[in-house]
Design a protein around this motif. Structure first.
Motif, PDB file in Angstrom:
ATOM      1  N   GLU A 197     -66.606  45.106 -14.537  1.00 36.36           N
ATOM      2  CA  GLU A 197     -67.719  45.841 -15.148  1.00 36.36           C
ATOM      3  C   GLU A 197     -68.394  46.751 -14.135  1.00 36.36           C
ATOM      4  O   GLU A 197     -68.749  47.888 -14.454  1.00 36.36           O
ATOM      5  CB  GLU A 197     -68.745  44.846 -15.706  1.00 36.36           C
ATOM      6  CG  GLU A 197     -68.353  44.220 -17.018  1.00 36.36           C
ATOM      7  CD  GLU A 197     -69.472  43.378 -17.612  1.00 36.36           C
ATOM      8  OE1 GLU A 197     -70.061  43.795 -18.610  1.00 36.36           O
ATOM      9  OE2 GLU A 197     -69.753  42.303 -17.048  1.00 36.36           O
ATOM     10  N   TYR A 223     -62.695  45.284 -18.036  1.00 44.92           N
ATOM     11  CA  TYR A 223     -62.234  46.393 -18.864  1.00 44.92           C
ATOM     12  C   TYR A 223     -60.724  46.511 -18.698  1.00 44.92           C
ATOM     13  O   TYR A 223     -60.214  46.554 -17.578  1.00 44.92           O
ATOM     14  CB  TYR A 223     -62.917  47.689 -18.472  1.00 44.92           C
ATOM     15  CG  TYR A 223     -64.359  47.746 -18.917  1.00 44.92           C
ATOM     16  CD1 TYR A 223     -64.696  48.288 -20.154  1.00 44.92           C
ATOM     17  CD2 TYR A 223     -65.378  47.235 -18.115  1.00 44.92           C
ATOM     18  CE1 TYR A 223     -66.014  48.337 -20.582  1.00 44.92           C
ATOM     19  CE2 TYR A 223     -66.701  47.269 -18.534  1.00 44.92           C
ATOM     20  CZ  TYR A 223     -67.015  47.827 -19.773  1.00 44.92           C
ATOM     21  OH  TYR A 223     -68.323  47.858 -20.192  1.00 44.92           O
ATOM     22  N   LYS A 265     -63.012  46.456 -23.736  1.00 45.31           N
ATOM     23  CA  LYS A 265     -63.666  45.416 -22.944  1.00 45.31           C
ATOM     24  C   LYS A 265     -63.203  44.053 -23.421  1.00 45.31           C
ATOM     25  O   LYS A 265     -63.270  43.741 -24.613  1.00 45.31           O
ATOM     26  CB  LYS A 265     -65.179  45.518 -23.056  1.00 45.31           C
ATOM     27  CG  LYS A 265     -65.890  44.591 -22.063  1.00 45.31           C
ATOM     28  CD  LYS A 265     -67.396  44.732 -22.103  1.00 45.31           C
ATOM     29  CE  LYS A 265     -68.035  43.816 -21.053  1.00 45.31           C
ATOM     30  NZ  LYS A 265     -69.510  43.838 -21.131  1.00 45.31           N
TER      31      LYS A 265
END
Length: 593
Positions: A152, A195, A190
């Motif tokens: 993230e 991701y 996500k």
């Protein structure tokens, strides 16, 4: 020195393992930012599969544990998930059914158990490197793809603001060389706290997402010519297909037949330039059947002869001429004067009726292409359908419409705010650029959008630009006038043989106006640069060069010059950067308003 993964592992290559002959069918490379593990799948003539690990630097075979085999099959599922779900209306809904957090731990465990040394890996996009949590590369006869997981923090810091049509590189630093894979991001989702990036080579992505409607091939003597046609027709940005003797293709005569819609031409031997019009042409039964499906009340065949080195190149050249003939007919019929050709030719005893302007004459999508020498032919509906053809937005996308600036935007449209209306027209041109097929039309539409976007920007003329470079302030109005008059006086013409005094005066006056205009106007490029700098719009060096190239192509088209080539992928990048410039200008205008 860089090597590609395909340089090291070649599909179809033979190998003797445990005294048995095998063929390499699949490569999977798993890794983290510091570790690497390679899995190969071989097949024997009897259909037996052998899956084993390998040390990529020593070529040592490593047996696969049950845990490693499980990870291999889970990764296969992840790679295939994209292929199986890219044709659904729910393309934005589905998520990978996995827990990415465990992948990094499993890979670390595998490489530790295998006692492999550290091998650093990273991804690079637009010249910037990113730390990866883990990656998985797959290559088999269906193509190749790369999965990359990033944190993230890595995404939030800068990766989320990158233009995704640009090339992404995976770099694996081995002791003797760097191993490289290049592709384009085709999906980001996500999963857990990571991701997941899906990366395919752009041509492969286009081929996999393109469906050609109703193509029929007859009397094909060279199957490679079909492959060449299919790959190029998909607009995959592949520069031709290399096959035996492909660099020595003979020139043949081809005939390209299309259908003019909403017009019935009952003229024997009708010729429009190099295009012949009428239904006196032999075509395939498949072509006739396809024509019968058209809903238009009237249709007429149009055909053209082309000399070319391939079915696709002949089709591409012939289609352009057929489109030109259709446009020419439509233009002619929409004459608003009784004298033909808008009053430029002599008066004939014809009929003029305003209702003749109503039909929309155009070229249909069904074509027949024939090699007149070899007899090879193709009948196709020239409507490459990209899948999915529709898209669904559910409640997860509701937030996209909840920003305050959207309400202000529509309020300004209702009150006909001139600045916002200009930007809405820019938005229309950009959508037109995304939706049309012709590459050069798309360049023109993006150029039109940029014209609306930079309108109203205050910039420096050429005199003030050089004043800034010299470190002085801008010229005052009086200084500018004095300087321009001085230039005009120095080049003022006194006499020209054959010119009267009045001609000389008129010419000098025209020169004066031209010089005043050129020296006081602000160029498009200057306005665009000022806008980008004023709003701090993130544009890469490559994107800046692309904008310059598009402007050059636009000018070449206007001035009738040979236009520079531009690829489909470059067009999509151009649409993207133009959209980004529009959004920054629009958000700024709405804040100011």
């Amino acid at each position: 020195m860089d090597k590609t993964i395909q340089d090291i592992f070649k599909l179809g290559s033979g190998a003797v393992i445990y005294e048995k002959q095998y063929v390499l069918d699949e490569i999977m490379i798993l890794g983290t930012s510091e570790r690497l593990y390679t899995v190969l799948r071989f097949s024997a003539e009897n259909g037996e599969n052998l899956i084993c690990g390998v040390d990529i630097e020593t070529n040592t075979i490593l047996p696969l544990t049950s845990e490693q085999s499980e990870l291999y099959h889970e990764n296969l599922g992840l790679h295939k998930k994209r292929l199986f779900n890219n044709d659904t209306i729910k393309i934005l809904d589905y998520k990978a059914d996995c827990y990415t957090g465990k992948y990094e731990a499993i890979i670390q465990k595998i490489v530790t158990q295998s006692n492999l040394k550290q091998i650093p890996s990273k991804i690079s996009l637009n010249g910037k490197d990113y730390i990866i949590s883990w990656f998985s590369f797959l290559c088999n006869k269906q193509g190749d793809s790369l999965l990359v997981s990033v944190s993230e923090k890595e995404m939030a810091d800068s990766l989320s603001m990158q233009a995704l049509y640009d090339d992404l590189d995976l770099m694996i630093s081995l002791s003797k060389y760097d191993l490289k894979y290049r592709g384009n991001v085709v999906r980001i989702e996500k999963v857990d706290a990571e991701y997941l990036l899906y990366i395919h080579p752009y041509p492969i992505e286009i081929m996999q997402s393109t469906q050609s409607k109703g193509a029929s091939f007859e009397n094909i003597s060279n199957p490679f010519s079909v492959m060449d046609f299919v790959v190029n027709h998909a607009d995959s940005d592949v520069n031709g297909v290399v096959y035996p003797n492909s660099d020595d293709k003979p020139i043949h005569n081809y005939i390209i037949v299309g259908v003019l819609k909403n017009i019935d031409i009952d003229i024997e031997d009708c010729v429009i330039g190099s295009v012949r019009v009428g239904n006196q042409i032999d075509v395939s039964e498949k072509f006739i059947d396809s024509i019968s499906d058209l809903t238009e009340e009237s249709t007429t065949f149009a055909w053209v002869n082309i000399k070319s080195d391939s079915l696709y190149n002949a089709f591409s050249s012939g289609k352009k001429l057929l489109i030109a003939a259709a446009e020419f007919l439509s233009f002619m019929i929409k004459n608003d004067m009784y004298a033909d050709w808008f009053g430029t030719v002599e008066l004939n005893n014809n009929v003029w009726d305003v209702r003749s302007h109503y039909p929309q004459i155009s070229l249909g999508s069904v074509f027949y292409i024939e090699n007149c020498i070899l007899g090879e032919s193709i009948t196709l509906t020239d409507e490459n359908m990209k899948i999915p053809v529709a898209i669904k937005l559910d409640e997860n996308a509701e937030y996209l419409f909840e920003y305050d600036w959207i309400e202000r935007f529509f309020h300004k449209l209702q009150t006909e705010n001139k600045k916002v209306l200009r930007l809405q027209y820019a938005l229309k041109w950009i959508v037109q650029a995304w939706n049309t097929e012709d590459k050069y039309d798309r360049v023109i539409y993006c150029s039109m959008a940029l014209e609306f976007i930079v309108n109203g920007e205050k910039g420096k003329n050429i005199l003030d630009e050089y004043a800034s470079q010299s470190g002085r302030s801008n010229f005052t109005k009086r200084e500018r006038k004095t300087l321009i008059n001085s230039i005009i006086k120095k080049i003022e013409l006194k006499a020209i043989e054959g010119f009267s005094e009045s001609n000389i005066l008129a010419l000098n006056e025209s020169i004066k106006k031209m010089i005043q205009s050129k020296l006081t106007d602000v160029s498009f490029g200057t306005k665009l640069d000022i806008l980008v700098n004023r709003l701090n719009i993130p544009i890469s060096v490559d994107e800046k060069e692309l904008l310059t190239k598009a402007r050059k192509i636009r000018n070449e088209l206007i001035h009738g010059l040979n236009m520079a080539s531009i690829s489909t992928l470059q067009i999509k990048k151009l649409c993207g950067v133009t959209s980004r410039i529009l959004m920054y200008k629009l958000m700024n205008e709405l804040r100011e308003e």
